[in-house]
Scaffold this motif. Structure first.
Motif, mmCIF file in Angstrom:
data_model
loop_
_atom_site.group_PDB
_atom_site.id
_atom_site.type_symbol
_atom_site.label_atom_id
_atom_site.label_comp_id
_atom_site.label_asym_id
_atom_site.label_seq_id
_atom_site.Cartn_x
_atom_site.Cartn_y
_atom_site.Cartn_z
ATOM 1 N N THR A 66 75.372 -20.951 -17.068
ATOM 2 C CA THR A 66 76.038 -21.644 -18.161
ATOM 3 C C THR A 66 76.868 -22.802 -17.637
ATOM 4 O OG1 THR A 66 76.134 -19.617 -19.472
ATOM 5 C CG2 THR A 66 77.632 -21.395 -20.101
ATOM 6 N N LYS A 67 76.683 -23.982 -18.224
ATOM 7 C CA LYS A 67 77.447 -25.177 -17.886
ATOM 8 C C LYS A 67 78.266 -25.570 -19.105
ATOM 9 C CE LYS A 67 75.561 -25.763 -13.760
ATOM 10 N NZ LYS A 67 76.334 -25.742 -12.502
ATOM 11 N N CYS A 68 79.596 -25.425 -19.012
ATOM 12 C CA CYS A 68 80.466 -25.556 -20.176
ATOM 13 C C CYS A 68 80.940 -26.985 -20.387
ATOM 14 C CB CYS A 68 81.673 -24.639 -20.018
ATOM 15 S SG CYS A 68 81.253 -22.884 -19.998
ATOM 16 N N LEU A 69 81.098 -27.358 -21.646
ATOM 17 C CA LEU A 69 81.599 -28.664 -22.034
ATOM 18 C C LEU A 69 83.121 -28.622 -22.120
ATOM 19 C CD1 LEU A 69 80.836 -31.554 -23.225
ATOM 20 C CD2 LEU A 69 81.220 -30.485 -25.454
ATOM 21 N N ALA A 70 83.783 -29.584 -21.495
ATOM 22 C CA ALA A 70 85.228 -29.748 -21.665
ATOM 23 C C ALA A 70 85.451 -30.760 -22.777
ATOM 24 C CB ALA A 70 85.862 -30.234 -20.368
ATOM 25 N N GLY A 71 86.180 -30.380 -23.804
ATOM 26 C CA GLY A 71 86.407 -31.284 -24.917
ATOM 27 C C GLY A 71 86.431 -30.524 -26.225
ATOM 28 N N ASN A 72 86.164 -31.238 -27.303
ATOM 29 C CA ASN A 72 86.234 -30.669 -28.647
ATOM 30 C C ASN A 72 84.946 -30.945 -29.403
ATOM 31 O OD1 ASN A 72 89.169 -31.992 -28.014
ATOM 32 N ND2 ASN A 72 89.379 -29.976 -28.938
ATOM 33 N N MET A 73 84.608 -30.031 -30.316
ATOM 34 C CA MET A 73 83.456 -30.198 -31.194
ATOM 35 C C MET A 73 83.812 -29.697 -32.586
ATOM 36 S SD MET A 73 80.260 -28.935 -28.777
ATOM 37 C CE MET A 73 79.032 -29.300 -30.042
ATOM 38 N N VAL A 74 83.240 -30.324 -33.607
ATOM 39 C CA VAL A 74 83.364 -29.849 -34.988
ATOM 40 C C VAL A 74 82.051 -30.105 -35.722
ATOM 41 C CG1 VAL A 74 85.867 -30.210 -35.143
ATOM 42 C CG2 VAL A 74 84.321 -32.046 -35.825
ATOM 43 N N ASP A 75 81.895 -29.424 -36.846
ATOM 44 C CA ASP A 75 80.778 -29.649 -37.767
ATOM 45 C C ASP A 75 79.411 -29.571 -37.090
ATOM 46 O OD1 ASP A 75 82.465 -29.938 -39.941
ATOM 47 O OD2 ASP A 75 82.575 -32.119 -39.790
ATOM 48 N N VAL A 76 79.185 -28.500 -36.362
ATOM 49 C CA VAL A 76 77.854 -28.276 -35.781
ATOM 50 C C VAL A 76 76.933 -27.762 -36.888
ATOM 51 C CG1 VAL A 76 76.527 -26.971 -34.097
ATOM 52 C CG2 VAL A 76 78.829 -27.774 -33.516
ATOM 53 N N ALA A 77 75.833 -28.479 -37.099
ATOM 54 C CA ALA A 77 74.922 -28.133 -38.199
ATOM 55 C C ALA A 77 73.484 -28.137 -37.701
ATOM 56 C CB ALA A 77 75.075 -29.126 -39.350
ATOM 57 N N VAL A 78 72.673 -27.257 -38.266
ATOM 58 C CA VAL A 78 71.257 -27.156 -37.926
ATOM 59 C C VAL A 78 70.449 -27.270 -39.216
ATOM 60 C CG1 VAL A 78 69.461 -25.759 -36.841
ATOM 61 C CG2 VAL A 78 71.814 -25.643 -35.986
ATOM 62 N N TRP A 79 69.385 -28.048 -39.155
ATOM 63 C CA TRP A 79 68.556 -28.344 -40.325
ATOM 64 C C TRP A 79 67.099 -27.974 -40.020
ATOM 65 C CZ3 TRP A 79 71.811 -31.219 -43.767
ATOM 66 C CH2 TRP A 79 72.976 -31.732 -43.180
ATOM 67 N N ASP A 80 66.337 -27.627 -41.061
ATOM 68 C CA ASP A 80 64.938 -27.243 -40.844
ATOM 69 C C ASP A 80 63.980 -28.382 -41.180
ATOM 70 O OD1 ASP A 80 64.985 -27.292 -43.604
ATOM 71 O OD2 ASP A 80 64.401 -25.197 -43.870
ATOM 72 N N LYS A 81 64.411 -29.611 -40.923
ATOM 73 C CA LYS A 81 63.574 -30.781 -41.148
ATOM 74 C C LYS A 81 63.992 -31.883 -40.179
ATOM 75 C CE LYS A 81 64.585 -33.837 -44.280
ATOM 76 N NZ LYS A 81 64.755 -34.569 -45.558
ATOM 77 N N GLU A 82 63.151 -32.885 -40.027
ATOM 78 C CA GLU A 82 63.528 -34.089 -39.303
ATOM 79 C C GLU A 82 64.317 -34.973 -40.260
ATOM 80 O OE1 GLU A 82 61.482 -37.654 -36.657
ATOM 81 O OE2 GLU A 82 60.438 -36.911 -38.448
ATOM 82 N N LEU A 83 65.609 -35.105 -40.047
ATOM 83 C CA LEU A 83 66.412 -35.956 -40.911
ATOM 84 C C LEU A 83 65.956 -37.409 -40.781
ATOM 85 C CD1 LEU A 83 70.012 -34.547 -40.309
ATOM 86 C CD2 LEU A 83 68.479 -34.046 -42.218
ATOM 87 N N SER A 84 65.966 -38.125 -41.878
ATOM 88 C CA SER A 84 65.612 -39.534 -41.869
ATOM 89 C C SER A 84 66.795 -40.366 -41.389
ATOM 90 C CB SER A 84 65.218 -39.984 -43.277
ATOM 91 O OG SER A 84 66.358 -39.964 -44.135
ATOM 92 N N ALA A 85 66.526 -41.622 -41.066
ATOM 93 C CA ALA A 85 67.603 -42.517 -40.642
ATOM 94 C C ALA A 85 68.652 -42.648 -41.744
ATOM 95 C CB ALA A 85 67.033 -43.885 -40.275
ATOM 96 N N ALA A 86 68.204 -42.692 -43.004
ATOM 97 C CA ALA A 86 69.153 -42.801 -44.120
ATOM 98 C C ALA A 86 70.019 -41.544 -44.233
ATOM 99 C CB ALA A 86 68.398 -43.050 -45.423
ATOM 100 N N GLU A 87 69.408 -40.387 -44.043
ATOM 101 C CA GLU A 87 70.184 -39.136 -44.112
ATOM 102 C C GLU A 87 71.188 -39.047 -42.969
ATOM 103 O OE1 GLU A 87 66.896 -36.272 -46.343
ATOM 104 O OE2 GLU A 87 66.729 -36.657 -44.197
ATOM 105 N N ILE A 88 70.805 -39.531 -41.798
ATOM 106 C CA ILE A 88 71.721 -39.515 -40.657
ATOM 107 C C ILE A 88 72.894 -40.461 -40.912
ATOM 108 C CG2 ILE A 88 71.938 -40.121 -38.206
ATOM 109 C CD1 ILE A 88 68.986 -39.086 -37.972
ATOM 110 N N THR A 89 72.622 -41.608 -41.482
ATOM 111 C CA THR A 89 73.707 -42.511 -41.866
ATOM 112 C C THR A 89 74.647 -41.828 -42.842
ATOM 113 O OG1 THR A 89 72.343 -44.486 -41.536
ATOM 114 C CG2 THR A 89 74.243 -44.710 -42.989
ATOM 115 N N GLU A 90 74.078 -41.074 -43.786
ATOM 116 C CA GLU A 90 74.894 -40.373 -44.779
ATOM 117 C C GLU A 90 75.799 -39.331 -44.144
ATOM 118 O OE1 GLU A 90 74.334 -37.406 -48.660
ATOM 119 O OE2 GLU A 90 72.576 -38.205 -47.608
ATOM 120 N N ILE A 91 75.264 -38.486 -43.260
ATOM 121 C CA ILE A 91 76.100 -37.423 -42.699
ATOM 122 C C ILE A 91 77.063 -37.953 -41.639
ATOM 123 C CG2 ILE A 91 74.388 -35.652 -43.226
ATOM 124 C CD1 ILE A 91 73.678 -35.569 -40.238
#
Length: 212
Positions: free
Chosen positions: A134-159
């Motif tokens: 295991t190689k651990c990340l130093a820092g902070n993370m929020v809003d980790v989300a997983v989707w069952d599709k390839e998000l479009s460029a427009a959807e990525i701009t939205e989120i």
């Protein structure tokens, strides 16, 4: 595996997204998120620490390649950035990496036939490599989300939300949202107890977390 896994032509489409603020690290290849044993995920790629090694690799194990590698210098240290990784499924598409709503440039972006996801748990804030290292990340993370599709460029701009956190449950692509861990301000979240999944009923267990 059942939700975003599969092998070869039967490999499923997926996307994952999150906000992160990495700091200078000690582990040489810290991970943001890992599914299986480097079967899907995103990690830093480098042999040292800090900005000089700030390339990211979206891994998709194909047996002959382990994924797409972004060119150096696109990740900022001690700065919040929004990351999204997408894959269209099957064997004819490529893994894509977006930072702050825009697709990165790459040093490599291979095609291949993805392998299945190993039974190793999904890990957030670390990379699981070499059958358990295991190689651990130093820092902070929020809003980790997983989707069952390839998000479009427009959807990525939205989120990405023009640089502000958004309520993913109200996004136009919410019907494809499998899990969403707010990591800190979700209902029932506790840095030393439970990380609630806002949509999918898949709570996480924090290990070696600090209160932000």
């Amino acid at each position: 595996e059942a939700l975003i896994g599969g092998a070869g032509a039967a490999a499923k489409a997926f996307s994952f997204s999150f906000w992160a603020k990495p700091t200078t690290w000690v582990d040489s290849v810290p991970g943001f998120i890992t599914f299986g044993n480097q079967d899907r995920g995103l990690m830093f790629l480098g042999g040292g620490t800090g900005v000089a090694d700030s390339r990211v690799m979206a891994f998709l194990d194909t047996g002959t390649s382990i994924g797409a590698v972004a060119t150096a210098g696109q990740v900022a240290v001690d700065t919040w950035q929004h990351f999204t990784v997408t894959y269209p499924g099957g064997t004819s598409g490529t893994t894509k990496i977006y930072i702050d709503g825009s697709e990165v440039s790459y040093t490599s972006q291979p095609l291949g036939a993805p392998s299945v996801i190993a039974t190793t748990d999904c890990v957030i804030g670390a990379g699981t490599i070499n059958a358990g290292t295991t190689k651990c990340l130093a820092g902070n993370m929020v809003d980790v989300a997983v989707w069952d599709k390839e998000l479009s460029a427009a959807e990525i701009t939205e989120i990405y939300g023009a640089g502000y956190r958004v309520n993913l449950s109200n996004s136009s692509c919410q019907s494809s949202l499998l899990s969403w861990w707010k990591l800190g301000n979700g209902t029932g979240d506790s840095y030393d107890g439970t990380l609630a999944d806002e949509v999918g009923g898949r709570p996480g267990t924090p290990t070696n977390f600090d209160a932000a």
